[in-house]
Motif scaffolding. Structure first.
Motif, PDB file in Angstrom:
ATOM      1  N   MET A  96     -13.652 -50.857  57.822  1.00 29.05           N
ATOM      2  CA  MET A  96     -13.472 -51.541  57.110  1.00 29.05           C
ATOM      3  C   MET A  96     -12.685 -50.804  55.890  1.00 29.05           C
ATOM      4  O   MET A  96     -12.650 -50.228  55.957  1.00 29.05           O
ATOM      5  N   GLU A  97     -12.379 -52.146  55.151  1.00 29.16           N
ATOM      6  CA  GLU A  97     -11.794 -51.461  53.901  1.00 29.16           C
ATOM      7  C   GLU A  97     -13.109 -51.358  52.910  1.00 29.16           C
ATOM      8  O   GLU A  97     -14.535 -51.434  53.454  1.00 29.16           O
ATOM      9  N   LEU A  98     -13.028 -50.680  52.078  1.00 25.17           N
ATOM     10  CA  LEU A  98     -14.305 -49.483  51.292  1.00 25.17           C
ATOM     11  C   LEU A  98     -13.857 -50.409  50.306  1.00 25.17           C
ATOM     12  O   LEU A  98     -13.070 -50.116  49.750  1.00 25.17           O
ATOM     13  N   THR A 105     -26.344 -48.922  59.594  1.00 28.22           N
ATOM     14  CA  THR A 105     -26.208 -48.398  58.708  1.00 28.22           C
ATOM     15  C   THR A 105     -24.494 -47.858  58.018  1.00 28.22           C
ATOM     16  O   THR A 105     -24.166 -48.173  58.613  1.00 28.22           O
ATOM     17  N   VAL A 106     -24.410 -48.423  57.112  1.00 25.82           N
ATOM     18  CA  VAL A 106     -22.422 -48.228  57.042  1.00 25.82           C
ATOM     19  C   VAL A 106     -23.009 -47.109  56.051  1.00 25.82           C
ATOM     20  O   VAL A 106     -23.263 -46.424  55.048  1.00 25.82           O
ATOM     21  N   PHE A 107     -21.237 -46.115  56.313  1.00 22.86           N
ATOM     22  CA  PHE A 107     -20.561 -44.740  56.091  1.00 22.86           C
ATOM     23  C   PHE A 107     -19.483 -45.346  55.536  1.00 22.86           C
ATOM     24  O   PHE A 107     -18.422 -46.053  55.746  1.00 22.86           O
ATOM     25  N   VAL A 165     -12.309 -44.942  53.583  1.00 24.50           N
ATOM     26  CA  VAL A 165     -12.350 -46.605  54.654  1.00 24.50           C
ATOM     27  C   VAL A 165     -14.356 -46.993  54.839  1.00 24.50           C
ATOM     28  O   VAL A 165     -14.743 -45.388  54.260  1.00 24.50           O
ATOM     29  N   ALA A 166     -14.823 -47.865  55.329  1.00 24.03           N
ATOM     30  CA  ALA A 166     -15.995 -47.984  55.315  1.00 24.03           C
ATOM     31  C   ALA A 166     -16.533 -48.147  56.830  1.00 24.03           C
ATOM     32  O   ALA A 166     -15.630 -48.649  57.032  1.00 24.03           O
ATOM     33  N   ILE A 167     -17.509 -47.844  57.117  1.00 22.87           N
ATOM     34  CA  ILE A 167     -18.042 -47.472  58.427  1.00 22.87           C
ATOM     35  C   ILE A 167     -18.821 -48.209  59.264  1.00 22.87           C
ATOM     36  O   ILE A 167     -20.680 -47.463  58.406  1.00 22.87           O
ATOM     37  N   VAL A 206     -25.589 -65.963  52.685  1.00 24.51           N
ATOM     38  CA  VAL A 206     -25.449 -65.574  51.797  1.00 24.51           C
ATOM     39  C   VAL A 206     -25.509 -65.560  50.744  1.00 24.51           C
ATOM     40  O   VAL A 206     -26.356 -66.224  50.394  1.00 24.51           O
ATOM     41  N   LYS A 207     -25.974 -64.650  50.287  1.00 26.28           N
ATOM     42  CA  LYS A 207     -26.915 -64.032  48.895  1.00 26.28           C
ATOM     43  C   LYS A 207     -25.800 -62.570  48.344  1.00 26.28           C
ATOM     44  O   LYS A 207     -24.430 -62.322  49.327  1.00 26.28           O
ATOM     45  N   PRO A 208     -25.930 -62.441  47.223  1.00 21.88           N
ATOM     46  CA  PRO A 208     -25.227 -61.373  46.419  1.00 21.88           C
ATOM     47  C   PRO A 208     -25.526 -59.834  46.798  1.00 21.88           C
ATOM     48  O   PRO A 208     -24.608 -59.559  46.917  1.00 21.88           O
TER      49      PRO A 208
HETATM   50  N1  LIG Z   1     -17.155 -52.710  53.678  1.00 20.57           N
HETATM   51  C1  LIG Z   1     -17.587 -51.883  52.721  1.00 20.57           C
HETATM   52  N2  LIG Z   1     -17.417 -51.122  51.728  1.00 20.57           N
HETATM   53  C2  LIG Z   1     -18.343 -51.251  50.844  1.00 20.57           C
HETATM   54  N3  LIG Z   1     -19.670 -51.081  50.862  1.00 20.57           N
HETATM   55  C3  LIG Z   1     -20.549 -51.261  52.003  1.00 20.57           C
HETATM   56  C4  LIG Z   1     -19.569 -52.317  53.017  1.00 20.57           C
HETATM   57  N4  LIG Z   1     -20.537 -53.057  54.428  1.00 20.57           N
HETATM   58  C5  LIG Z   1     -21.377 -52.488  53.810  1.00 20.57           C
HETATM   59  N5  LIG Z   1     -21.192 -52.017  52.909  1.00 20.57           N
HETATM   60  C6  LIG Z   1     -23.238 -51.629  52.203  1.00 20.57           C
HETATM   61  O1  LIG Z   1     -23.443 -51.356  53.253  1.00 20.57           O
HETATM   62  C7  LIG Z   1     -24.801 -52.161  52.948  1.00 20.57           C
HETATM   63  C8  LIG Z   1     -25.109 -53.018  54.628  1.00 20.57           C
HETATM   64  O2  LIG Z   1     -24.481 -54.290  54.955  1.00 20.57           O
HETATM   65  P1  LIG Z   1     -24.764 -55.318  55.711  1.00 20.57           P
HETATM   66  O3  LIG Z   1     -24.944 -55.810  54.553  1.00 20.57           O
HETATM   67  O4  LIG Z   1     -23.165 -55.312  56.441  1.00 20.57           O
HETATM   68  O5  LIG Z   1     -25.656 -54.593  56.592  1.00 20.57           O
HETATM   69  P2  LIG Z   1     -26.553 -55.027  57.612  1.00 20.57           P
HETATM   70  O6  LIG Z   1     -27.472 -54.028  58.468  1.00 20.57           O
HETATM   71  O7  LIG Z   1     -26.136 -56.164  58.494  1.00 20.57           O
HETATM   72  O8  LIG Z   1     -27.660 -55.686  56.365  1.00 20.57           O
HETATM   73  P3  LIG Z   1     -28.479 -56.554  56.272  1.00 20.57           P
HETATM   74  O9  LIG Z   1     -29.628 -56.413  57.336  1.00 20.57           O
HETATM   75  O10 LIG Z   1     -29.317 -56.913  54.974  1.00 20.57           O
HETATM   76  O11 LIG Z   1     -28.106 -57.954  56.579  1.00 20.57           O
HETATM   77  C9  LIG Z   1     -24.451 -53.537  51.925  1.00 20.57           C
HETATM   78  O12 LIG Z   1     -25.436 -54.339  51.022  1.00 20.57           O
HETATM   79  C10 LIG Z   1     -23.301 -52.727  50.982  1.00 20.57           C
HETATM   80  O13 LIG Z   1     -24.309 -51.773  50.287  1.00 20.57           O
END
Ligand SMILES: Nc1ncnc2c1ncn2[C@@H]1O[C@H](COP(=O)(O)OP(=O)(O)OP(=O)(O)O)[C@@H](O)[C@H]1O
Length: 434
Positions: A92-94, A28-30, A41-43, A147-149
């Motif tokens: 990480m950088e946001l 989960t990204v915050f 930042v993003a976490i 690699v995907k959008p």
């Molecule tokens: N540094 C960031 N800055 C802004 N938004 C981010 C950042 N990192 C991730 N996100 C958001 O969080 C979402 C999920 O991140 P991420 O794809 O790294 O997680 P994941 O659990 O590995 O996903 P998946 O299961 O799709 O591979 C991204 O699609 C994006 O919307």
């Protein structure tokens, strides 16, 4: 670790204004503000249900990959967060511009035309640079494999490194590692998978630099046309013999940006090579693909024709009656595949409609199959093993490359010898008879 628990944990780490911005299969990204440094930042935090061996492996793998790659074209870790209660995360950088997936979705939703070539280049060149950098790392290059959008994050304003970065290295793998083990059971996302990954010989243990580059080309195709290539063929074709419909195909043409519409044949040549079913025939480096695409937008027809398909490859087609696609606009009326595809396959019924009059892509008259180019099908199961993991900098060179020149020289030598013998014989006869 549910969201509110994570939020209070992050607040205890010194963050304020913590809010959820994304979540995937693994984390989960915050977004939050680091009050000490005064920056947003993003976490990324690991999901509680993935607090198992596999989930943790992916999480640690991503941190390891990001630390190793360390490029300005990929997300990088500011710091790792962990406590002795098992909470885990990294800062990480946001990126406040969202993801490329969101941008494409919004465009479809608004029924806008495809991206201009310049915009495709603008968003994808940083990703191409990231791929080339990580692929060419020594001793072992890294392969992203997803690699995907959705994994391309965007900035609101560009920096020196451009608008976008490549993210989500959870299943990235280093070349050395790929010989030892694979991480995760599902490799990548099917919509962006390469044809060779469907091969019976492909165990999921192997990964290919070329597969990453192929996925990048699929994204470019999607941005230009607003169609995903997978939507344009039956599943059976996607799994075995993929064909790339031409930009001149009416359904695609209707969605092209004017800049792309002016360069359909050049784009076709570039896409044909980038999306070739055979890995070694593709551009060896991602940036070469982007350069060729950019040249299409600058009216570089001649350059594209030359750089997109080397002469050696244009003549290197099986003797099965298939013809090289170069020289034919892919939207031309030729079906050179040696067997028409059944483009009225029921699978085509699942093509999503994005609204508007140009959104009925496969009805008669605008059926891409009617103008399918050379399919150049390659049974991915037959691909040579080494090709699947070949380094991009060392594309296999078709053996036929040197042969025509040598054969010409031999023919000249033989002709010259015959002429000399004839001259001597005529002279001798003349002398004898006189
Ligand atoms: N540094 C960031 N800055 C802004 N938004 C981010 C950042 N990192 C991730 N996100 C958001 O969080 C979402 C999920 O991140 P991420 O794809 O790294 O997680 P994941 O659990 O590995 O996903 P998946 O299961 O799709 O591979 C991204 O699609 C994006 O919307």
């Amino acid at each position: 670790m549910n969201d509110s628990r994570v939020v209070s944990w992050l607040e205890r780490q010194g963050y304020v204004n913590v809010r959820r911005i994304g979540g995937g299969g693994m984390g989960t990204v915050f977004a939050a503000t680091d009050i000490d440094l005064g920056r947003n930042v993003a976490i990324k935090t690991v999901l509680p249900e993935l607090h198992n061996e596999e989930g943790l492996k992916r999480f640690h793998n991503e941190m390891k990959a990001l630390a190793a790659i360390h490029s300005s074209y990929v997300t990088h870790i500011n710091k790792k967060l962990a406590d002795n209660e098992g909470n885990l995360g990294f800062e990480m950088e946001l990126f406040e511009g969202g993801t490329l997936e969101e941008l494409i979705r919004e465009r479809r939703h608004n029924n806008e035309p495809g991206f201009s070539i310049s915009d495709v280049v603008k968003y994808l060149r940083p990703v191409a640079k990231a791929l080339d950098q990580m692929h060419s790392m020594r001793p072992d290059g890294w392969i992203h494999r997803d690699v995907k959008p959705a994994n391309i994050l965007l900035r609101r304003r560009p920096t020196d490194s451009g608008y976008s970065v490549l993210s989500d290295f959870g299943i990235a793998i280093s070349e050395g590692q790929s010989r030892l083990t694979a991480i995760g059971n599902v490799i990548g996302t099917e919509n962006y998978s390469s044809p060779e990954s469907n091969s019976r010989d492909y165990s999921g243990q192997e990964a290919s630099f070329s597969g990453d580059n192929y996925a990048l080309a699929l994204i470019a195709f999607e941005m230009l046309t607003m169609y995903h290539l997978k939507e344009m063929m039956p599943d059976s074709a996607w799994r075995a013999k993929r064909t790339v419909p031409g930009m001149g195909t009416p359904a695609i043409m209707a969605r092209l940006d004017p800049q792309a519409a002016m360069a359909t044949q050049q784009i076709d040549a570039v896409m044909e090579r980038a999306l070739d079913n055979t890995p070694y025939k593709r551009f060896p480096e991602a940036c070469q693909f982007i350069d060729a695409l950019e040249a299409c937008g600058k009216g570089g027809a001649e350059l594209n024709a030359r750089s997109a398909v080397p002469e050696s490859q244009a003549t290197n087609y099986p003797a099965s009656g298939q013809l090289p696609a170069m020289g034919f606009g892919m939207g031309s009326a030729h079906n050179l595949a040696g067997g028409a595809q059944n483009w009225s396959n029921p699978a085509m019924g699942s093509v999503p409609s994005y609204g508007g009059s140009s959104n009925a892509p496969f009805r008669s008259g605008i059926n891409p199959g009617a103008s399918m180019p050379s399919a150049r099908p390659v049974q991915s199961a037959q691909l040579p093993q080494q090709v699947q993991s070949a380094r991009p900098a060392q594309p296999a060179r078709p053996a036929q490359l040197a042969r025509p020149q040598k054969d010409n020289n031999n023919a000249l030598m033989i002709t010259a010898t015959i002429l000399i013998i004839l001259a001597i014989a005529v002279t001798t006869i003349a002398l004898v008879t006189s």
